[in-house]
Design an enzyme around this catalytic site. Sequence first.
Site, PDB file in Angstrom:
ATOM      1  N   ASN A 218       0.848  -1.192   0.000  1.00  0.00           N
ATOM      2  CA  ASN A 218       0.000   0.000   0.000  1.00  0.00           C
ATOM      3  C   ASN A 218       0.884   1.243   0.000  1.00  0.00           C
ATOM      4  O   ASN A 218       2.111   1.141   0.007  1.00  0.00           O
ATOM      5  CB  ASN A 218      -0.948  -0.020   1.207  1.00  0.00           C
ATOM      6  CG  ASN A 218      -0.176  -0.078   2.517  1.00  0.00           C
ATOM      7  OD1 ASN A 218       0.576   0.817   2.823  1.00  0.00           O
ATOM      8  ND2 ASN A 218      -0.356  -1.164   3.247  1.00  0.00           N
ATOM      9  N   ASP A 287      -3.706  -6.530   5.292  1.00  0.00           N
ATOM     10  CA  ASP A 287      -4.696  -7.372   5.969  1.00  0.00           C
ATOM     11  C   ASP A 287      -4.734  -8.781   5.379  1.00  0.00           C
ATOM     12  O   ASP A 287      -5.190  -9.717   6.024  1.00  0.00           O
ATOM     13  CB  ASP A 287      -6.093  -6.735   5.843  1.00  0.00           C
ATOM     14  CG  ASP A 287      -6.173  -5.443   6.640  1.00  0.00           C
ATOM     15  OD1 ASP A 287      -5.591  -5.400   7.729  1.00  0.00           O
ATOM     16  OD2 ASP A 287      -6.792  -4.473   6.154  1.00  0.00           O
ATOM     17  N   LYS A 297      10.392 -16.682  -9.897  1.00  0.00           N
ATOM     18  CA  LYS A 297       9.655 -15.625 -10.592  1.00  0.00           C
ATOM     19  C   LYS A 297       8.622 -16.251 -11.533  1.00  0.00           C
ATOM     20  O   LYS A 297       8.969 -17.081 -12.391  1.00  0.00           O
ATOM     21  CB  LYS A 297      10.640 -14.756 -11.391  1.00  0.00           C
ATOM     22  CG  LYS A 297       9.955 -13.577 -12.036  1.00  0.00           C
ATOM     23  CD  LYS A 297      10.888 -12.734 -12.856  1.00  0.00           C
ATOM     24  CE  LYS A 297      10.051 -11.696 -13.605  1.00  0.00           C
ATOM     25  NZ  LYS A 297      10.682 -11.215 -14.804  1.00  0.00           N
ATOM     26  N   PHE A 332      -3.919   3.298  15.107  1.00  0.00           N
ATOM     27  CA  PHE A 332      -4.358   4.290  14.134  1.00  0.00           C
ATOM     28  C   PHE A 332      -5.530   3.728  13.343  1.00  0.00           C
ATOM     29  O   PHE A 332      -5.630   2.517  13.147  1.00  0.00           O
ATOM     30  CB  PHE A 332      -3.210   4.640  13.164  1.00  0.00           C
ATOM     31  CG  PHE A 332      -2.336   5.762  13.672  1.00  0.00           C
ATOM     32  CD1 PHE A 332      -1.615   5.622  14.841  1.00  0.00           C
ATOM     33  CD2 PHE A 332      -2.250   6.957  12.971  1.00  0.00           C
ATOM     34  CE1 PHE A 332      -0.823   6.649  15.331  1.00  0.00           C
ATOM     35  CE2 PHE A 332      -1.461   7.993  13.440  1.00  0.00           C
ATOM     36  CZ  PHE A 332      -0.745   7.840  14.622  1.00  0.00           C
ATOM     37  N   LYS A 346     -13.149   0.370  15.993  1.00  0.00           N
ATOM     38  CA  LYS A 346     -11.797  -0.226  16.046  1.00  0.00           C
ATOM     39  C   LYS A 346     -11.276  -0.242  17.475  1.00  0.00           C
ATOM     40  O   LYS A 346     -10.646  -1.200  17.907  1.00  0.00           O
ATOM     41  CB  LYS A 346     -10.836   0.562  15.153  1.00  0.00           C
ATOM     42  CG  LYS A 346     -10.741  -0.049  13.762  1.00  0.00           C
ATOM     43  CD  LYS A 346      -9.847   0.658  12.808  1.00  0.00           C
ATOM     44  CE  LYS A 346     -10.223   0.137  11.417  1.00  0.00           C
ATOM     45  NZ  LYS A 346      -9.680   0.912  10.341  1.00  0.00           N
ATOM     46  N   LYS A 350     -10.371  -3.859  18.759  1.00  0.00           N
ATOM     47  CA  LYS A 350      -8.941  -4.166  18.948  1.00  0.00           C
ATOM     48  C   LYS A 350      -8.557  -4.139  20.431  1.00  0.00           C
ATOM     49  O   LYS A 350      -7.519  -4.637  20.807  1.00  0.00           O
ATOM     50  CB  LYS A 350      -8.084  -3.184  18.165  1.00  0.00           C
ATOM     51  CG  LYS A 350      -8.516  -3.038  16.707  1.00  0.00           C
ATOM     52  CD  LYS A 350      -7.400  -3.262  15.744  1.00  0.00           C
ATOM     53  CE  LYS A 350      -7.890  -3.097  14.313  1.00  0.00           C
ATOM     54  NZ  LYS A 350      -6.907  -3.539  13.339  1.00  0.00           N
TER      55      LYS A 350
HETATM   56  N1  CTP Z   1      -3.152  -3.244  12.315  1.00  0.00           N
HETATM   57  C1  CTP Z   1      -2.348  -4.228  12.817  1.00  0.00           C
HETATM   58  N2  CTP Z   1      -2.291  -5.432  12.199  1.00  0.00           N
HETATM   59  C2  CTP Z   1      -3.032  -5.703  11.106  1.00  0.00           C
HETATM   60  C3  CTP Z   1      -3.863  -4.687  10.583  1.00  0.00           C
HETATM   61  C4  CTP Z   1      -3.907  -3.468  11.214  1.00  0.00           C
HETATM   62  O1  CTP Z   1      -1.667  -3.989  13.807  1.00  0.00           O
HETATM   63  N3  CTP Z   1      -2.936  -6.892  10.535  1.00  0.00           N
HETATM   64  C5  CTP Z   1      -3.215  -1.960  13.039  1.00  0.00           C
HETATM   65  C6  CTP Z   1      -2.657  -0.760  12.308  1.00  0.00           C
HETATM   66  O2  CTP Z   1      -1.278  -0.590  12.597  1.00  0.00           O
HETATM   67  C7  CTP Z   1      -3.489   0.366  12.874  1.00  0.00           C
HETATM   68  C8  CTP Z   1      -4.833  -0.295  13.178  1.00  0.00           C
HETATM   69  O3  CTP Z   1      -4.575  -1.675  13.239  1.00  0.00           O
HETATM   70  O4  CTP Z   1      -2.961   0.846  14.087  1.00  0.00           O
HETATM   71  C9  CTP Z   1      -5.907  -0.046  12.181  1.00  0.00           C
HETATM   72  O5  CTP Z   1      -5.463  -0.327  10.891  1.00  0.00           O
HETATM   73  P1  CTP Z   1      -6.417  -0.091   9.638  1.00  0.00           P
HETATM   74  O6  CTP Z   1      -5.667  -0.486   8.405  1.00  0.00           O
HETATM   75  O7  CTP Z   1      -6.999   1.288   9.707  1.00  0.00           O
HETATM   76  O8  CTP Z   1      -7.590  -1.045   9.948  1.00  0.00           O
HETATM   77  P2  CTP Z   1      -7.772  -2.578   9.761  1.00  0.00           P
HETATM   78  O9  CTP Z   1      -7.613  -3.238  11.082  1.00  0.00           O
HETATM   79  O10 CTP Z   1      -6.851  -3.079   8.709  1.00  0.00           O
HETATM   80  O11 CTP Z   1      -9.268  -2.690   9.339  1.00  0.00           O
HETATM   81  P3  CTP Z   1      -9.989  -2.214   7.967  1.00  0.00           P
HETATM   82  O12 CTP Z   1      -9.009  -2.509   6.858  1.00  0.00           O
HETATM   83  O13 CTP Z   1     -11.199  -3.011   7.913  1.00  0.00           O
HETATM   84  O14 CTP Z   1     -10.266  -0.747   8.135  1.00  0.00           O
END
Ligand code: CTP
Length: 427
Positions: A218, A287, A297, A332, A346, A350
């Site tokens: 990303n 995720d 490759k 975050f 969240k 979390k």
């Molecule tokens: N995060 C994490 N581990 C993951 C995914 C996310 O620790 N596998 C943490 C990120 O570092 C951030 C928070 O979770 O502090 C939220 O991340 P975000 O990408 O906004 O949310 P997601 O948990 O991925 O949920 P969604 O994609 O559904 O918004």
Amino acid sequence: MLHTSPNEARMRHVLLLATGGIAVYKAVEVMRGLQKAGTDVRVVMTADACNMVGTATFEALSGHPVATSLYDYPDSSIPHIDLSAWADVAVVVPATANCIAKMAQGLADDVVSTTLLACEKPIVIAASMNTRMWNNPATRANVATLVSRGVHFVYPVCGALACGDTGAGKLADVSTIVDATLCVLAQATTEVPLEGKTVVITAGPTHEALDPVRYISNASSGKMGYALARAARNAGARVVLISGPVTREIPWGVNVIPVTSAAQMYDVTMAEFSQADAAILTAAVADYTPAHPADHKLKKAFEKLNQIDLVQTKDILASVSKQAQGRVVIGFAAETNNLLEHARLKLKQKGCTMIVANDVSCPDSSFGSDTNRVALVTSNNVEQLPTMSKDEVATHIVDKLVQLMSKDDDAAHMVDTFVQLMSEATE
Ligand code: CTP
């Protein structure tokens, strides 16, 4: 007493001491970087340093006379005493092997070494010399002596040296020297509420391999996490920064552990958090990850990539929060719609202490921008901050971390006191 202007009296003071290394021309840029951060800089130079760059540039840009000897300084009759007392922090750029040896021995035979011997303020040394001189056991022992006395070092880096050799000895980047000096200055002139605490921070994206040369990722730049690492370090914390693949300058004095994938970030974060006092997880962790990454490759002619099977990664924030046992954990939420609603959800899902919510669809809050507009969401409060630089946002978040940690300490103290009273009552 040094003759100073009223404006000078309001600013933080940096004393820049230059010795006769070839890298001395970079001291001008260090001075500019320190001035840009709002400090007042005065310069002291050895005769050898003057042979290499002269004083006119320093004088014109600093707005002060340069001290080049123990005598004849317009602003003071005893410059080594008055300048060392004026300074909030002293930085030696560059520091030669000779300068370091003299400091270790307490010698004072020129204006720089004499001023340093008289200096009771924190000292930062940006060393630069030939590799063989840097590696000489005498230099190593002198550096160790100074470190044991609390002198801060910006160690030289590897590279091509002026003498034609290649190796360790090149002056560190100007920005690293400025960063180190400002950090030491901040710690010397403001409170360090996180002294003795360890804070784990994650930053950047992760790369999820499809094959050895392709990955899913990303647009995270890591800017916010790196800014937080500097802010927590300035507040006195020992910082462990677990960083996904980004090209950012390593903050001085921060322990950076590079990782690539979400799985690696999970393992390292869990291990580091077991020894830490708090965590701030800013990383944009993938995720999902390919279920079956190829070990070679993939060739488009033979192995069509029409579909990728994905599996979900482990949620680091949720796992850290589960192990927190009262420690503060900040996460975050990067959202593009219904910001506060998603952030509250969240926070609950979390199980962390606070969520920093930012709308990444706004230009002043997007991945890679230099500013951020965030809301700090806790179980009983939402604090909306205005648009600020990521450095300013980081300072606010660290202030909030300190508040949350002191609440935890208060709660722990109350429990301890209660237990103590109960046991006294039953004795
Ligand atoms: N995060 C994490 N581990 C993951 C995914 C996310 O620790 N596998 C943490 C990120 O570092 C951030 C928070 O979770 O502090 C939220 O991340 P975000 O990408 O906004 O949310 P997601 O948990 O991925 O949920 P969604 O994609 O559904 O918004």
